[in-house]
Every structure is written in C-alpha cells, then in structure tokens.
Design an enzyme around this catalytic site. Structure first.
Site, short mmCIF file in Angstrom:
data_model
loop_
_atom_site.label_atom_id
_atom_site.label_comp_id
_atom_site.label_asym_id
_atom_site.label_seq_id
_atom_site.Cartn_x
_atom_site.Cartn_y
_atom_site.Cartn_z
N TYR A 196 -24.47 13.36 -25.50
CA TYR A 196 -24.13 14.29 -26.32
C TYR A 196 -25.00 14.45 -27.32
O TYR A 196 -25.53 15.65 -27.66
CB TYR A 196 -22.35 14.14 -26.81
CG TYR A 196 -22.32 15.04 -27.98
CD1 TYR A 196 -22.10 16.35 -27.81
CD2 TYR A 196 -22.38 14.59 -29.30
CE1 TYR A 196 -22.03 17.17 -28.97
CE2 TYR A 196 -22.39 15.21 -30.34
CZ TYR A 196 -22.39 16.75 -30.17
OH TYR A 196 -22.20 17.57 -31.27
N LEU A 208 -18.41 5.93 -45.18
CA LEU A 208 -18.24 6.72 -43.74
C LEU A 208 -17.92 6.06 -42.52
O LEU A 208 -17.47 6.57 -41.52
CB LEU A 208 -19.60 7.35 -43.50
CG LEU A 208 -19.89 8.62 -42.61
CD1 LEU A 208 -18.91 9.58 -42.88
CD2 LEU A 208 -21.13 9.18 -42.45
N GLY A 209 -17.98 4.72 -42.37
CA GLY A 209 -17.58 3.88 -41.30
C GLY A 209 -18.44 3.94 -40.21
O GLY A 209 -19.39 4.48 -40.06
N GLU A 235 -26.01 14.89 -36.58
CA GLU A 235 -25.27 14.45 -35.38
C GLU A 235 -24.71 13.16 -35.23
O GLU A 235 -23.80 12.86 -34.63
CB GLU A 235 -26.15 15.17 -34.21
CG GLU A 235 -26.35 16.39 -33.94
CD GLU A 235 -24.94 17.24 -33.67
OE1 GLU A 235 -23.89 16.47 -33.35
OE2 GLU A 235 -24.67 18.24 -33.93
N THR A 247 -16.29 11.57 -36.36
CA THR A 247 -15.92 11.77 -37.79
C THR A 247 -16.16 13.49 -37.97
O THR A 247 -16.85 14.03 -37.56
CB THR A 247 -17.09 11.20 -38.88
OG1 THR A 247 -17.26 9.70 -38.53
CG2 THR A 247 -16.54 11.34 -40.17
N ARG A 286 -27.18 23.45 -41.16
CA ARG A 286 -27.53 24.64 -40.36
C ARG A 286 -28.31 25.39 -41.39
O ARG A 286 -28.84 26.06 -40.86
CB ARG A 286 -26.31 25.27 -40.11
CG ARG A 286 -25.33 24.62 -38.98
CD ARG A 286 -24.11 25.45 -38.56
NE ARG A 286 -23.32 24.94 -37.45
CZ ARG A 286 -22.19 25.38 -37.10
NH1 ARG A 286 -21.69 26.33 -37.70
NH2 ARG A 286 -21.57 24.50 -36.24
N CYS A 314 -4.49 31.58 -29.43
CA CYS A 314 -5.22 32.17 -28.60
C CYS A 314 -5.53 33.69 -28.93
O CYS A 314 -6.30 34.24 -28.22
CB CYS A 314 -4.30 32.03 -27.23
SG CYS A 314 -4.18 30.23 -26.82
N ASP A 342 -19.22 17.60 -26.72
CA ASP A 342 -18.30 16.83 -27.52
C ASP A 342 -16.73 17.21 -27.29
O ASP A 342 -16.53 17.87 -26.49
CB ASP A 342 -18.67 17.26 -29.01
CG ASP A 342 -18.10 18.43 -29.48
OD1 ASP A 342 -17.64 19.24 -28.52
OD2 ASP A 342 -18.35 18.76 -30.83
#
Length: 349
Positions: free
Chosen positions: A117, A77-78, A34, A40, A22, A195, A135
């Site tokens: 997505y 990381l798979g 992404e 993950t 970011r 909430c 997502d």
C-alpha cells in the site's frame, strides 16, 4: 470505468481535504506522511507531521540524526517501529539511491517500513505513477462498488487491486487514489455511509442492492488479552533510574521504568516487583509506596501498570545492568518514552 474516474476526480477537485503534505507534495513529505498514516487517523497525524518537518525538513537532516532524536520527535504517535524504519530507510536512500527517494515500486518496497500500500501511495502521489494504493478507505469504497461479499484476505485484496488498477487514470493517479481515500473518510464511512452525497451512487452495486451497511464483511473479533504489569520508579535524590528497551522488540529503544508483566492473579505486587527485578536485572530494591495505576491499550492487548516508588540499598547503587542509567528528573523530557512511562515522568515533576 471512465465514468467512475471522471465523477470521482470532479468530486475530489471540489472536496479534497486540505492537508499539510498535499500543499507541497514532495517525495520526502509524501513518504513521511504515508508512514505516519499507517494505522493512524489523519487528524492525529497532522500535528506530528508538522513537528517532524520542523525538526527534519529534508531527507539528509533525518538521515544524519540520532535514532533517539527521531524517537523523541515521534513520541506520542505510537507504533514506534515506523519511526525506526523511517530513520533506517533515510540512511539507505542516502547510501544506495544517491539521496533520492526512488520512484520505482520495487525499489520502494525494498525500503524498511514500506509495503504494497505505502509503495503504491508514494509512487502515485509523489511521482504520478499509475499504481493502486489499497488502504482501509479505498478497500471499503471498492468493496461496496462491487458489492463484494467475501471475507477479508489476500484473495479479496488481489481482486480489489486488479479492479482499482483497471479504473486508475494514468494522468492523475495520485489524485485518484487520494480521492478514494477522502471519499471513504468523509462519505463512504464504515458505519452510516452518506450515500446521498456520494458521486458514485449510481455506479455502486451495494447501494443499488441495499447492502452497503453490511459491507465490508469483517472477521470475528478475538478477545483482547490483558496484562498486569509492575514497574519500579527508583529514585536517588533528584535522579531516577531508567531502562532502555531492546531495539528489536515493541517500543524498541524507548526508555521506561524497569519492570515487566506478572501473573494476573498476583496479590502481593510489591513482592512480585522485588522478585522480578532481582531475577531479571540483579537489582535488590526497597519498595516504599505505590505511585499509581495506569491503563493503556496497545494493538493486540491491554495493560494495567502499577508503578511503585522504590530505592536501592547503598550497596546496590554502584553496579547497574546494561542499558540502565540515572537521569536527572528535570531532564526526563529528553528521553523518548512510551505513553505510560511519560505519564509517570510528568508526575515526578
């Protein structure tokens, strides 16, 4: 609608997570992040993203790399198909898009590893396009806002996407999508949503009706199957025999110790391993001892892998099956592997 947008963006401006992609949201960094974030969690992705950027700082460096290099940096990381798709897409972008990640949603979806997505996230965050990104976090927040009591599926997603698109601000679409992601991660959590801290509390139908804890509805979980696996750690001096997995399957092109699953009720595992290696690879091995048992959970099944120390008779050592190779034990770190194979490799020292 405008009230929801204004409240959420105001909250985001004060509470946005500080994430490495970011701080400098170039299309390349957004795309890589992404892809990594698919299935993950953010906290897991951060160190891998930094390592990946250090090795492949831009799209040309990724496209020019060998796949094995990409898999090695990705290791741990798979979901390795993501890494292979990232590499393939980089080469396609160089060849077909003049080296520029496309901003068009249809073009993005045409790249390997990018679905609805991910395309929406890249288009909105990297290019400011007014595209929804649905997502798990955004889906949960929106379902609660609408108090939607429906089983998950395409029809529900279509309804949610329509709502998100109607609320989406054209000027800060990427921030809005990320705000929903952060809200779902920090406040509108799956269990015990906070909430009282939510900026959208007064707009949330589920909160007003007291149904937030039961939403979203979930499909009944199927029993996770278990597989019994045997593997041979075949050594010759300070070398060990590795096999490369098929490119088009799970853990594609990663290296492992040769073996496979056997029936759950198998009692004589060394004999089963010998029979398996002979029938599948044409290798006759002598099994010396068991090295260890390793448990691991994949997405749709779990395994218990029993690794055995083995050796080849002299007559067998000259001829190896395709995609098998002898590797110096000291060089094992250079070969990309799945988690269990890497655990075995570390024990070999």
């Amino acid at each position: 609608m405008r009230q929801i947008t204004a409240k959420l963006l105001q909250w985001y401006d004060q509470n946005a997570r500080s994430l490495p992609w970011r701080s400098d949201p170039t299309p390349y960094k957004v795309w890589v992040s992404e892809i990594m974030l698919q299935q993950t969690q953010v906290e897991t992705v951060i160190p891998y993203f930094k390592r990946f950027m250090a090795r492949f700082p831009d799209l040309p460096s990724l496209a020019q790399a060998d796949e094995s290099e990409v898999l090695q940096v990705w290791e741990g990381l798979g979901y390795y198909s993501r890494a292979r798709n990232l590499h393939k897409a980089a080469r396609i972008i160089i060849a077909d898009h003049a080296g520029q990640i496309p901003a068009d949603i249809t073009a993005l979806k045409g790249l390997p590893g990018i679905g609805a997505y991910t395309a929406g996230a890249i288009a909105s965050i990297a290019f400011g396009a007014p595209e929804p990104a649905l997502d798990a976090n955004i889906r949960r927040v929106t379902i609660r806002l609408l108090d939607l009591h429906e089983q998950p599926g395409k029809e529900t997603d279509s309804r949610l996407r329509k709502f998100v698109r109607e609320v989406l601000p054209h000027s800060r679409a990427g921030d809005y999508n990320q705000a929903l992601m952060d809200l779902g991660s920090a406040v509108c959590t799956p269990a015990g949503p906070l909430c009282q801290q939510c900026p959208l509390q007064s707009d949330c139908l589920a909160f007003q009706r007291g149904t937030q804890a039961e939403l979203p509805l979930r499909k009944p979980r199927a029993k996770v199957p278990h597989k019994l696996v045997v593997a041979a750690v075949i050594t010759q001096g300070r070398k060990v025999l590795l096999a490369r997995r098929p490119a088009d399957g799970m853990l594609g092109n990663l290296w492992e110790y040769p073996g496979a699953s056997v029936p759950e009720r198998t009692s004589n595992l060394p004999a089963a391993l010998q029979e398996l290696l002979k029938s599948r690879f044409g290798l006759s091995v002598v099994v010396d001892s068991q090295l260890g048992a390793y448990k691991h959970a994949y997405t749709h099944f779990t395994i218990t892998l029993h690794a055995f120390s083995c050796r080849l008779p002299l007559a067998e050592q000259a001829v190896l099956p395709p995609d098998f190779t002898w590797v110096e034990i000291a060089d094992l770190s250079a070969y990309p592997m799945g988690k269990v194979a890497r655990l075995i490799s570390r024990e070999l020292g």
